[in-house]
Design an enzyme around this catalytic site. Structure first.
Site, PDB file in Angstrom:
ATOM      1  N   HIS A 138      33.054  34.915  51.712  1.00  0.00           N
ATOM      2  CA  HIS A 138      33.861  33.700  51.659  1.00  0.00           C
ATOM      3  C   HIS A 138      33.043  32.628  52.371  1.00  0.00           C
ATOM      4  CE1 HIS A 138      37.925  35.599  50.731  1.00  0.00           C
ATOM      5  NE2 HIS A 138      37.169  36.658  51.020  1.00  0.00           N
ATOM      6  N   HIS A 221      41.195  37.125  41.776  1.00  0.00           N
ATOM      7  CA  HIS A 221      41.876  37.352  43.049  1.00  0.00           C
ATOM      8  C   HIS A 221      43.379  37.260  42.863  1.00  0.00           C
ATOM      9  CE1 HIS A 221      43.044  37.112  47.241  1.00  0.00           C
ATOM     10  NE2 HIS A 221      41.794  37.387  47.592  1.00  0.00           N
ATOM     11  N   HIS A 248      39.879  41.454  43.094  1.00  0.00           N
ATOM     12  CA  HIS A 248      40.843  41.803  44.143  1.00  0.00           C
ATOM     13  C   HIS A 248      42.168  41.931  43.405  1.00  0.00           C
ATOM     14  CE1 HIS A 248      42.836  40.571  48.219  1.00  0.00           C
ATOM     15  NE2 HIS A 248      43.781  40.951  47.382  1.00  0.00           N
ATOM     16  N   HIS A 322      45.702  35.407  54.375  1.00  0.00           N
ATOM     17  CA  HIS A 322      46.422  35.198  53.115  1.00  0.00           C
ATOM     18  C   HIS A 322      47.609  34.256  53.260  1.00  0.00           C
ATOM     19  CE1 HIS A 322      43.922  37.770  50.714  1.00  0.00           C
ATOM     20  NE2 HIS A 322      43.870  38.584  51.749  1.00  0.00           N
TER      21      HIS A 322
END
Length: 569
Positions: A138, A221, A248, A322
């Protein structure tokens, strides 16, 4: 005239040779030299009164006539393909030869010519590895790159635009404008960089335009909606343009269970991030996908290895990364569903079996960018202690295990993302991204990191001292990290389409740009020493994991090597 010296003196002078064993840091892992390319009595070594002098180990041969730019002498190479002692010649920033260095006018079997144009780097008593590859980045802050290279990582693959909320959670650089800006930003760093676009769309146009802009892959994702339709569309675009897909999966099983995701793959190759599931993915059984031939499974380092502290730290990490709210019961339930001691313990064993192929970081998004290498070797140590020697080992050493684990952060991510022609191993023709380690500090603190054949970071003492070694000694940037040298010693990876379309020229990139390739015709069988395909089962109530019918269970580590004793200062 012959002169005989004992084995200990030889190792202290020229480094270990065939039959000698070296302990990796403070682990219980011991590697043994399998082959020595140097010639006894004819070794080259630099220094006062030593061999690399004019008319002795140094020839008068010019660079144009074959002398190399840099020779690393008497290094112990640890790579997926073997553990050998050799000299390494580097020319034009690439690995030129692995073999015997010297002066061919007076020495036999010389295949690396030392001349007036040749710099010397002492590898005696040192371990030489390929620069590491972190394939789960990231790009939240540029300071990650300094931390990564100081740990021995020389290639970073992932997505992001800085500390935006989307980047904090997902490894995506979305859209042409962001992609162009990140490609331009990559110019500043002595690191090979490749970016992933956003892969979540049920229609192909928005994905194709990102590949055309230069991303080397697409990331699916769950926070953007990883539905079967999005998976299918993304893989179709990847097949068309020869880029990789990382995924993901759907923790909440909203759009389907793991079976639906596997069906959506349609046997097409895909890189599954944090395949155990604590980092995200179908709860509780995403780990099953490591038994699929088309799945290239990786781990992220917070669960590496399973310790007494692993579970406790994960909940807080997950809530932040998240964008969850502790006051919302559903958010807390979401977080708790991902953290399972049974699957984390199984992950240790699956790595040891070679069923999980890659280890990466998940940098600042439930992962530590500077600990990929440390966590890999801690896992190897834990498995050595708990499970004993691997059945395939020959001799009283841990060579197979060491080769298996180093492949997880070097050659296998390189193959997965189509960059193995350039990086990922110590092989002739590849970029000379190399790391030298003192054995006592192996995997923890590199001594020297080379980028494209030039020293980029190194342990260095006080710049005002009369010699390089006075304290404080710590990793500092060297000349390959500055000015125009960056562009000549590091790569920017782009898609084949972007390369042909002239995107690097359009953006006036000075860094060497190269295209990724062969990302779609690979499989689990392509993963070096990590190609096991067990039949996986997960009990949905107890979370017990079985591979080929065997219950995978191990105790958490209460103490680890390569830890606090190395970081007292």
């Amino acid at each position: 005239m012959n002169y005989r010296i004992d084995r200990r003196t030889y190792a202290e002078t020229y480094g270990p040779t065939v039959g000698d064993k070296v302990r990796l840091a403070d682990t219980e892992l011991f590697i043994e030299v399998e082959k020595d390319f140097t010639t006894y009595g004819d070794e080259v070594k630099f220094g006062g009164g030593k061999v690399i002098r004019d008319g002795m180990g140094q020839s008068p041969i010019s660079r144009e006539d074959g002398a190399v730019d840099l020779v690393i002498t008497n290094a112990l190479i640890l790579d997926w393909w073997g553990i050998v002692k050799a000299d390494v010649g580097i020319k034009d920033g690439k690995i030129y030869k692995i073999g015997k260095a010297g002066n061919p006018h007076i020495q036999d079997n010389v295949d690396i010519i030392i001349g007036p144009a040749t710099e010397a780097l002492a590898g005696e008593g040192m371990i030489l590895t390929a620069g590491g590859i972190d394939a789960h980045i990231h790009f939240i802050c540029p300071q990650q790159i300094e931390t990564a290279i100081a740990s021995g990582i020389t290639t970073m693959i992932g997505g992001g635009t800085g500390p935006a909320t989307g980047t904090n959670a997902t490894t995506c650089t979305p859209g042409e404008w962001h992609i162009y800006r990140m490609l331009e930003a990559a110019e500043a760093f002595p690191m090979n960089l490749g970016f992933l676009g956003k892969g979540n769309s049920s229609q192909p146009e928005g994905l194709a335009e990102q590949v055309k802009a230069g991303v080397i892959g697409l990331k699916l994702h769950e926070d953007w909606g990883t539905t079967p339709a999005a998976i299918d569309t993304c893989l179709s675009v990847a097949d068309k343009y020869d880029v990789q897909v990382a995924i993901h999966t759907d923790t909440l099983n909203e759009a389907g269970f793991v079976e639906a995701t596997i069906a959506a793959f349609k046997n097409r190759v895909i890189h599954t991030y944090h395949t155990e599931g604590a980092g995200g993915g179908h709860a509780p059984d995403i780990i099953r996908v490591c038994g699929e031939m088309n799945v290239l499974p990786s781990s992220t380092n917070p669960t590496r290895p399973y310790t007494t502290n692993t579970l406790e730290e994960h909940l807080d990490m997950l809530m932040v990364c998240h964008h969850l709210d502790r006051s919302i019961p559903e958010d807390v339930a979401f977080a708790e569903s991902r953290i399972r001691r049974e699957t984390i313990a199984a992950e240790d064993i699956l790595h040891d079996l070679g069923a999980f192929s890659i280890i990466s970081s998940d940098s600042q998004a439930m992962g530590r960018v500077g600990e990929v290498i440390i966590r890999t070797w801690q896992t190897a140590h834990k498995m050595r202690v708990q499970r004993g020697r691997l059945t395939g080992e020959t001799g009283e050493n841990d060579n197979l295990r060491a080769r298996r684990y180093i492949a997880k952060y070097t050659i296998n991510p390189a193959i997965t993302h189509g960059v193995s022609d350039y990086v990922g191993s110590i092989e002739v023709g590849k970029l000379a991204d190399l790391v030298l380690w003192k054995p006592a500090f192996f995997g923890v603190k590199p001594e020297i990191v080379l980028k494209g054949g030039l020293i980029a970071w190194a342990q260095m003492g006080d710049a005002n001292a009369s010699i390089p070694t006075p304290q404080p000694v710590y990793m500092r940037p060297m000349f390959a990290s500055f000015g125009g040298a960056i562009a000549k010693t590091s790569l920017t990876f782009v898609s084949k389409y972007a390369m042909k379309a002239g995107i690097p020229e359009k953006l006036k990139l000075k860094k060497t740009a190269v295209a990724v390739s062969n990302t779609r015709n690979i499989s689990k069988a392509s993963m070096k020493l990590n190609d096991a395909l067990p039949r996986m089962e997960v009990n949905p109530e107890t979370y017990e994991v079985r591979a080929d019918g065997e219950l995978l269970i191990c105790e958490p580590a209460t103490v680890l090597p390569m830890a606090q004793r190395y970081f007292l200062f």
